[in-house]
Enzyme design. Structure first.
Site, PDB file in Angstrom:
ATOM      1  CE1 TYR A 188       0.047  10.438   3.563  1.00 24.17           C
ATOM      2  CE2 TYR A 188       2.315  10.079   2.917  1.00 24.17           C
ATOM      3  CZ  TYR A 188       1.075   9.590   3.233  1.00 24.17           C
ATOM      4  OH  TYR A 188       0.848   8.235   3.212  1.00 24.17           O
TER       5      TYR A 188
ATOM      6  CB  CYS B 112      -0.596  34.210  12.735  1.00 21.24           C
ATOM      7  SG  CYS B 112      -0.554  35.771  11.879  1.00 21.24           S
TER       8      CYS B 112
ATOM      9  CD  GLU C 286      -2.419  -1.312   2.792  1.00 19.47           C
ATOM     10  OE1 GLU C 286      -2.183  -0.417   3.639  1.00 19.47           O
ATOM     11  OE2 GLU C 286      -3.137  -2.283   3.028  1.00 19.47           O
ATOM     12  N   PRO C 287       1.705   1.430  -1.000  1.00 14.46           N
ATOM     13  CG  PRO C 287       2.839   1.428  -3.039  1.00 14.46           C
ATOM     14  CD  PRO C 287       1.860   0.629  -2.229  1.00 14.46           C
ATOM     15  N   GLY C 288       2.167   4.932  -0.621  1.00 10.90           N
ATOM     16  CA  GLY C 288       1.655   6.255  -0.969  1.00 10.90           C
ATOM     17  C   GLY C 288       2.831   7.141  -1.321  1.00 10.90           C
ATOM     18  NE  ARG C 289       6.438   9.103   3.559  1.00 11.89           N
ATOM     19  CZ  ARG C 289       6.032  10.122   4.319  1.00 11.89           C
ATOM     20  NH1 ARG C 289       6.419  11.338   4.027  1.00 11.89           N
ATOM     21  NH2 ARG C 289       5.262   9.918   5.372  1.00 11.89           N
TER      22      ARG C 289
END
Ligand SMILES: Cc1ncc(COP(=O)(O)O)c(C=O)c1O
Length: 429
Positions: A381, A354, A284-287
């Site tokens: 992300y 801020c 399940e790779p994302g990055r």
């Protein structure tokens, strides 16, 4: 990495000069190289050497339709964590069978959506607790369907040194996954139900592992449990084991990071060693598929020079890219229109929000402040974690393929935000 510099030193992503993109769409903007994303996916798939597998892209990393659809067209599935992500995946052409759904607290409505897809619901609802087994069973009964289920285990490994605490999920205090001591019971309950079908056993121990060892520790716990459960007569109808995502990427700190293919090859070796070679391997790779292929470009609004520091104040902030504020992550920041010269000086690059944590860290940049900068490795992300804090708007998104801009999403509208907030609850007064 899809980045290069042209003859004049200007930054180019996937063949498209970024200065042109900035002129056209303004800043802050995320720019993604779709060819880079698909090349990464192809390299990952090649590591399976034709063995049964599913690359379930973790949509949370970057849910832009162009990216999800590009990966789906290569045969990737999707790992989703909400009903909304499920809908994006399906709309982008991911077949329901290739969707796995993780998450500790899926609502009834979200479970119903997952069970209603296609002929048999999605490929696997990955249950994360004994309590969830009962809830999925109830929803499947109500829908008159048999839910395909994966049991996500918490491998309970020590991850203190392995990754940032906020992205470690496979340790004793984490809310994720069925605790090790409950796994056999969860499996028995799923197998005892006529409304559930146990198709997979899964683990995801965390994100941004830059070494194989902690990832393999977690994978080893999963595989050992499955081997033992099978030896005890359980998990007979299992079709896959799923070792999650977590493949780390090189954010430019000089450390050598194993490639996603290295992670897959190592997991496959473990799978064979535990006698599970008959099962498909899901990841399940994302990055690892998207981070390096996206940049956040920002304009320099002003500089501020004081005795203690020189600040470069840009028009992208922590609301656009929260990783530095949330995980103390460091992204390289480089000038858009020329390489970093030898006589570069340290600038503290900060955004307009801020909060003191709206700070991208100190970077070597030309003494004469550049007009615009690129924050590198921002494809994962980034946009998906953006917020509207301080009345700021969603950044624009630009998609590059074959060296050309092939798609754009406009920046959020300030007027829209003002109207919406000014109207919020006004009728109550
Ligand atoms: C269950 C699950 N799978 C996959 C991923 C993707 O992780 P990564 O982007 O590190 O590959 C995550 C990230 O949080 C996750 O929670």
């Amino acid at each position: 990495m899809s980045l290069s510099r042209d003859a004049k030193g200007a930054l180019v992503l996937g063949g498209a000069p970024l200065c042109g993109v900035v002129r056209e769409v303004g800043t802050p903007s995320y720019v993604y190289d779709l060819d880079g994303v698909t090349d990464s996916a192809r390299a990952l798939v090649a590591a399976f050497d034709g063995a049964p597998h599913l690359v379930a892209y973790a949509v949370k990393a970057n849910s832009a339709g162009a990216i999800v659809a590009a990966l789906a067209s290569l045969g990737c599935g999707a790992d989703v964590v909400s009903g909304a992500e499920l809908q994006v995946a399906l709309a982008c052409g991911v077949p329901p069978d290739a969707v796995v759904y993780s998450g500790v607290a899926k609502t009834d409505d979200e479970l119903d959506q997952a069970l209603a897809c296609g002929d048999r619901g999605i490929g696997a609802v990955q249950v994360e607790s004994l309590e969830e087994v009962a809830r999925v069973e109830a929803r499947a009964r109500a829908a008159g369907r048999r839910a395909r289920v994966g049991v996500r285990i918490n491998p309970s490994v020590d991850l203190a040194e392995a990754t940032h605490a906020h992205i470690a999920t496979g340790h004793d205090e984490a809310k994720f996954g069925v605790p090790r001591q409950d796994v056999a019971r969860a499996v028995e309950r799923v197998e005892a139900s006529s409304h559930l079908e146990l198709v997979g056993m899964t683990a995801h121990a965390g994100s941004q592992f830059v070494e194989l060892a902690p990832y393999l520790d977690a994978v080893g716990v999963l595989f050992e449990l499955v081997r033992d459960l099978r030896a005890g007569g359980r998990c007979r109808a299992l079709s896959f084991v799923d070792s999650g995502g977590g493949f780390g990427v090189d954010y430019g700190d000089g450390r050598a990071v194993p490639s996603p293919a290295d992670f897959v090859r190592a997991a496959r070796r473990e799978q064979q060693a535990f006698g599970l070679g008959d099962l498909a391997l899901h990841v399940e790779p994302g990055r690892a598929l998207v981070a390096a292929h996206g940049v956040l470009v920002a304009r320099v609004i002003q500089v501020k020079v004081a005795t203690e520091a020189r600040w470069l104040m840009i028009d992208a902030g922590m609301n656009d890219l929260v990783r530095p504020a949330l995980y103390q992550a460091r992204h390289r920041v480089v000038p858009l229109d020329g390489a970093v010269p030898d006589d570069a000086i340290p600038w503290r690059v900060v955004g307009p929000v801020c909060e003191s944590s709206d700070d991208f860290g100190e970077h070597l940049l030309p003494a004469k402040a550049p007009e615009a900068v690129a924050i590198l490795d921002a494809g994962a992300y980034g946009y998906t974690m953006a917020s509207r804090y301080n009345g700021r708007q969603a950044p624009a998104e630009v998609f590059v393929r074959g060296g050309r801009v092939v798609g754009k999403v406009a920046r959020g509208s300030v007027d829209g935000w003002v109207r919406e907030r000014a109207a919020a609850g006004r009728g109550l007064l």
